[in-house]
Design a protein around this motif. Structure first.
Motif, PDB file in Angstrom:
ATOM      1  N   VAL A 126      -5.250   3.880   7.110  1.00 42.25           N
ATOM      2  CA  VAL A 126      -4.376   3.134   8.274  1.00 42.25           C
ATOM      3  C   VAL A 126      -5.130   1.715   8.258  1.00 42.25           C
ATOM      4  CG1 VAL A 126      -3.383   3.062  10.466  1.00 42.25           C
ATOM      5  CG2 VAL A 126      -3.413   4.927   9.177  1.00 42.25           C
ATOM      6  N   ASP A 127      -6.510   1.644   8.694  1.00 43.20           N
ATOM      7  CA  ASP A 127      -7.309   0.416   8.762  1.00 43.20           C
ATOM      8  C   ASP A 127      -7.106  -0.399   7.500  1.00 43.20           C
ATOM      9  OD1 ASP A 127      -7.945   1.244  11.427  1.00 43.20           O
ATOM     10  OD2 ASP A 127     -10.129   1.951  10.748  1.00 43.20           O
ATOM     11  N   ASP A 128      -7.333   0.257   6.384  1.00 41.70           N
ATOM     12  CA  ASP A 128      -7.555  -0.605   5.154  1.00 41.70           C
ATOM     13  C   ASP A 128      -5.838  -1.011   4.983  1.00 41.70           C
ATOM     14  OD1 ASP A 128      -9.763   0.435   4.535  1.00 41.70           O
ATOM     15  OD2 ASP A 128      -9.045   1.994   3.121  1.00 41.70           O
ATOM     16  N   SER A 129      -4.852  -0.270   5.390  1.00 36.79           N
ATOM     17  CA  SER A 129      -3.506  -1.051   5.228  1.00 36.79           C
ATOM     18  C   SER A 129      -3.315  -2.108   6.342  1.00 36.79           C
ATOM     19  CB  SER A 129      -2.590   0.021   5.730  1.00 36.79           C
ATOM     20  OG  SER A 129      -2.483   1.121   4.676  1.00 36.79           O
ATOM     21  N   ALA A 130      -3.973  -2.032   7.353  1.00 34.32           N
ATOM     22  CA  ALA A 130      -3.824  -2.958   8.557  1.00 34.32           C
ATOM     23  C   ALA A 130      -4.399  -4.419   7.832  1.00 34.32           C
ATOM     24  CB  ALA A 130      -4.444  -2.549   9.711  1.00 34.32           C
ATOM     25  N   HIS A 131      -5.645  -4.105   7.462  1.00 39.80           N
ATOM     26  CA  HIS A 131      -6.500  -5.169   6.834  1.00 39.80           C
ATOM     27  C   HIS A 131      -5.795  -5.736   5.708  1.00 39.80           C
ATOM     28  CE1 HIS A 131     -10.011  -4.756   8.987  1.00 39.80           C
ATOM     29  NE2 HIS A 131     -10.432  -3.591   8.300  1.00 39.80           N
ATOM     30  N   TYR A 132      -4.923  -5.054   4.873  1.00 40.29           N
ATOM     31  CA  TYR A 132      -4.241  -5.720   3.782  1.00 40.29           C
ATOM     32  C   TYR A 132      -3.043  -6.327   4.184  1.00 40.29           C
ATOM     33  CZ  TYR A 132      -1.841  -5.103  -0.763  1.00 40.29           C
ATOM     34  OH  TYR A 132      -1.105  -5.385  -2.223  1.00 40.29           O
TER      35      TYR A 132
ATOM     36  N   ASP B 233      -0.508 -11.385   5.135  1.00 38.36           N
ATOM     37  CA  ASP B 233       0.122 -12.545   6.146  1.00 38.36           C
ATOM     38  C   ASP B 233      -0.141 -13.837   6.233  1.00 38.36           C
ATOM     39  OD1 ASP B 233       2.076 -10.455   6.511  1.00 38.36           O
ATOM     40  OD2 ASP B 233       1.432  -9.972   8.409  1.00 38.36           O
ATOM     41  N   ARG B 234      -1.813 -13.884   6.364  1.00 33.79           N
ATOM     42  CA  ARG B 234      -2.582 -15.190   6.554  1.00 33.79           C
ATOM     43  C   ARG B 234      -2.205 -15.894   5.406  1.00 33.79           C
ATOM     44  NH1 ARG B 234      -8.551 -13.432   7.554  1.00 33.79           N
ATOM     45  NH2 ARG B 234      -7.607 -11.390   8.191  1.00 33.79           N
TER      46      ARG B 234
ATOM     47  N   PRO C  75       0.809  -1.324   0.032  1.00 27.21           N
ATOM     48  CA  PRO C  75      -0.075   0.118  -0.067  1.00 27.21           C
ATOM     49  C   PRO C  75       0.991   1.174   0.015  1.00 27.21           C
ATOM     50  CG  PRO C  75      -0.687  -1.461   1.694  1.00 27.21           C
ATOM     51  CD  PRO C  75       0.360  -2.089   1.107  1.00 27.21           C
ATOM     52  N   LYS C  76       0.255   2.195  -0.593  1.00 27.44           N
ATOM     53  CA  LYS C  76       1.036   3.598  -0.796  1.00 27.44           C
ATOM     54  C   LYS C  76       0.194   4.724  -0.406  1.00 27.44           C
ATOM     55  CE  LYS C  76       4.358   2.209  -3.854  1.00 27.44           C
ATOM     56  NZ  LYS C  76       5.311   2.025  -4.936  1.00 27.44           N
ATOM     57  N   THR C  77       0.639   5.807  -0.080  1.00 25.92           N
ATOM     58  CA  THR C  77      -0.097   7.035   0.614  1.00 25.92           C
ATOM     59  C   THR C  77      -1.105   7.492  -0.696  1.00 25.92           C
ATOM     60  OG1 THR C  77       1.690   8.386   0.121  1.00 25.92           O
ATOM     61  CG2 THR C  77       1.376   7.632   2.295  1.00 25.92           C
ATOM     62  N   ASP C  78      -0.669   7.195  -1.846  1.00 25.14           N
ATOM     63  CA  ASP C  78      -1.710   8.044  -2.995  1.00 25.14           C
ATOM     64  C   ASP C  78      -2.633   7.117  -3.417  1.00 25.14           C
ATOM     65  OD1 ASP C  78       0.148   6.213  -4.186  1.00 25.14           O
ATOM     66  OD2 ASP C  78       0.767   7.581  -5.773  1.00 25.14           O
ATOM     67  N   TRP C  79      -3.095   5.987  -2.766  1.00 22.26           N
ATOM     68  CA  TRP C  79      -4.151   4.857  -3.351  1.00 22.26           C
ATOM     69  C   TRP C  79      -5.456   5.335  -2.645  1.00 22.26           C
ATOM     70  CZ3 TRP C  79      -2.705  -0.860  -2.197  1.00 22.26           C
ATOM     71  CH2 TRP C  79      -1.497  -1.203  -3.009  1.00 22.26           C
ATOM     72  N   TYR C  80      -6.429   5.345  -3.211  1.00 28.53           N
ATOM     73  CA  TYR C  80      -7.709   5.939  -2.989  1.00 28.53           C
ATOM     74  C   TYR C  80      -8.568   4.676  -3.538  1.00 28.53           C
ATOM     75  CZ  TYR C  80      -7.971   8.528  -7.524  1.00 28.53           C
ATOM     76  OH  TYR C  80      -7.957   8.863  -8.492  1.00 28.53           O
ATOM     77  N   TRP C  81      -9.822   4.708  -3.227  1.00 28.40           N
ATOM     78  CA  TRP C  81     -11.075   3.811  -3.641  1.00 28.40           C
ATOM     79  C   TRP C  81     -11.892   4.786  -4.058  1.00 28.40           C
ATOM     80  CZ3 TRP C  81     -10.642  -1.227  -2.879  1.00 28.40           C
ATOM     81  CH2 TRP C  81     -10.112  -1.746  -1.540  1.00 28.40           C
ATOM     82  N   PHE C  82     -12.755   4.322  -5.198  1.00 28.55           N
ATOM     83  CA  PHE C  82     -13.796   5.090  -5.929  1.00 28.55           C
ATOM     84  C   PHE C  82     -14.478   4.145  -6.686  1.00 28.55           C
ATOM     85  CE2 PHE C  82     -10.575   4.820  -9.130  1.00 28.55           C
ATOM     86  CZ  PHE C  82     -11.309   4.737 -10.158  1.00 28.55           C
ATOM     87  N   CYS C  83     -15.645   4.566  -7.129  1.00 36.98           N
ATOM     88  CA  CYS C  83     -16.724   3.782  -8.152  1.00 36.98           C
ATOM     89  C   CYS C  83     -16.879   4.358  -9.222  1.00 36.98           C
ATOM     90  CB  CYS C  83     -18.183   3.788  -7.376  1.00 36.98           C
ATOM     91  SG  CYS C  83     -18.418   2.414  -6.292  1.00 36.98           S
ATOM     92  N   ASP C  84     -16.486   3.481 -10.278  1.00 33.69           N
ATOM     93  CA  ASP C  84     -16.578   4.163 -11.620  1.00 33.69           C
ATOM     94  C   ASP C  84     -18.046   3.622 -11.913  1.00 33.69           C
ATOM     95  OD1 ASP C  84     -17.181   1.336 -12.167  1.00 33.69           O
ATOM     96  OD2 ASP C  84     -15.561   0.982 -13.628  1.00 33.69           O
TER      97      ASP C  84
ATOM     98  N   ALA D 263     -10.197  -8.700  -0.944  1.00 36.51           N
ATOM     99  CA  ALA D 263     -10.671  -9.181   0.493  1.00 36.51           C
ATOM    100  C   ALA D 263     -10.625  -7.887   1.318  1.00 36.51           C
ATOM    101  CB  ALA D 263      -9.471 -10.046   1.167  1.00 36.51           C
ATOM    102  N   VAL D 264      -9.821  -7.060   1.270  1.00 40.62           N
ATOM    103  CA  VAL D 264      -9.974  -5.800   1.777  1.00 40.62           C
ATOM    104  C   VAL D 264     -11.157  -4.930   1.441  1.00 40.62           C
ATOM    105  CG1 VAL D 264      -8.856  -3.414   2.038  1.00 40.62           C
ATOM    106  CG2 VAL D 264      -7.477  -5.538   2.283  1.00 40.62           C
ATOM    107  N   ALA D 265     -11.491  -4.939   0.210  1.00 39.39           N
ATOM    108  CA  ALA D 265     -12.679  -4.317  -0.357  1.00 39.39           C
ATOM    109  C   ALA D 265     -14.020  -4.858   0.110  1.00 39.39           C
ATOM    110  CB  ALA D 265     -12.786  -4.288  -1.912  1.00 39.39           C
ATOM    111  N   ALA D 266     -14.125  -6.122   0.407  1.00 38.58           N
ATOM    112  CA  ALA D 266     -15.128  -6.857   0.917  1.00 38.58           C
ATOM    113  C   ALA D 266     -15.225  -6.629   2.383  1.00 38.58           C
ATOM    114  CB  ALA D 266     -14.993  -8.339   0.367  1.00 38.58           C
ATOM    115  N   VAL D 267     -14.169  -6.548   3.321  1.00 42.03           N
ATOM    116  CA  VAL D 267     -14.296  -6.344   4.425  1.00 42.03           C
ATOM    117  C   VAL D 267     -14.904  -4.678   4.751  1.00 42.03           C
ATOM    118  CG1 VAL D 267     -12.965  -6.011   6.706  1.00 42.03           C
ATOM    119  CG2 VAL D 267     -12.590  -7.939   5.243  1.00 42.03           C
TER     120      VAL D 267
END
Length: 175
Positions: free
Chosen positions: A48-54, A59-60, A4-13, A80-84
Motif C-alpha cells: 500500500v505504501d509503494d502504491s501511494a508513492h507511485y 500525479d506530480r 499498480p496491481k496486487t501481483d506486483w513484487y520486488w526482488f533482486c536478480d 522513483a518508487v524504488a529509490a524512495v
C-alpha cells in the motif's frame, strides 16, 4: 501508464532491483542491489505504501506537464518508487551547481545548472535546506570528468534548485 496491481513484487536478480509486473513481465530498475539499504531476500510485495508513492509521484509528473509517453512516465515512476523505498542515502554534492537567487521547485520538479549545462530532476525527499533528487534528464553533467545518468540520485542544497517550467508553445495570431 501502468497502474499498480496486487501481483506486483520486488526482488533482486544477480545485480539489480527488479519489479515483477505479473504475467512474466519484469522491470529492471536503475539500481544495483549493492546500493540498496534493504535488499528483498525473495519476494517483497508491492504494498500500500509503494502504491501511494507511485500515485503521488505520477500525479506530480502529470501536473508538471512533462512531455512523456506512458512508457516513459511509468519508467520514471517505478525508478522513483524504488529509490524512495530501497536506495541508500546519498552524499551532498551541491558544489557542482550554481547557487540560485530565486530557487525552489514546481510540482517537485526542478533543474540544476552549472557551467557544463542544465538537467532536470525530480525531488524525492527534502527537508528545510536539502533535497534528494533523481535525474530525469538523459544525463546531468557534474563537471568535465563526471556525469550522472538518468535515474541516478543526487543530494543538493535547495538553493541550487531552479523551479521547473515545462516548455510551452506560444500561438500568435496576426490580424
Amino acid at each position: 501508464m501502468l497502474q499498480p496491481k496486487t501481483d506486483w513484487y520486488w526482488f533482486c536478480d544477480q545485480h539489480h532491483l527488479m519489479l515483477s509486473l505479473g504475467q512474466n513481465l519484469q522491470f529492471k530498475t536503475a539500481y544495483s542491489c549493492n546500493r540498496l539499504s534493504t535488499v528483498p531476500s525473495d519476494k517483497r510485495w508491492f504494498n500500500v505504501d509503494d502504491s501511494a508513492h507511485y500515485s503521488a509521484i505520477a500525479d506530480r509528473l502529470l501536473m508538471g506537464r512533462l512531455k512523456l509517453s506512458g512508457a516513459e512516465l511509468t519508467q520514471i515512476v517505478i525508478n522513483a518508487v524504488a529509490a524512495v523505498v530501497f536506495h541508500k542515502p546519498v552524499a551532498l554534492r551541491s558544489w557542482y551547481f550554481t547557487e540560485q537567487t530565486h530557487y525552489g521547485s514546481s510540482q517537485q520538479l526542478a533543474s540544476l545548472e552549472n557551467d557544463q549545462g542544465r538537467g532536470d530532476v525530480l525531488l524525492l525527499e527534502q527537508d528545510a535546506n536539502v533535497a534528494t533528487c533523481m535525474v530525469i534528464s538523459n544525463s546531468l553533467i557534474l563537471n568535465s570528468d563526471k556525469q550522472l545518468g538518468q535515474f541516478e540520485l543526487i543530494k543538493v542544497m535547495k538553493n541550487r534548485l531552479i523551479p521547473f517550467i515545462a516548455e510551452s508553445v506560444f500561438l500568435s495570431k496576426s490580424a
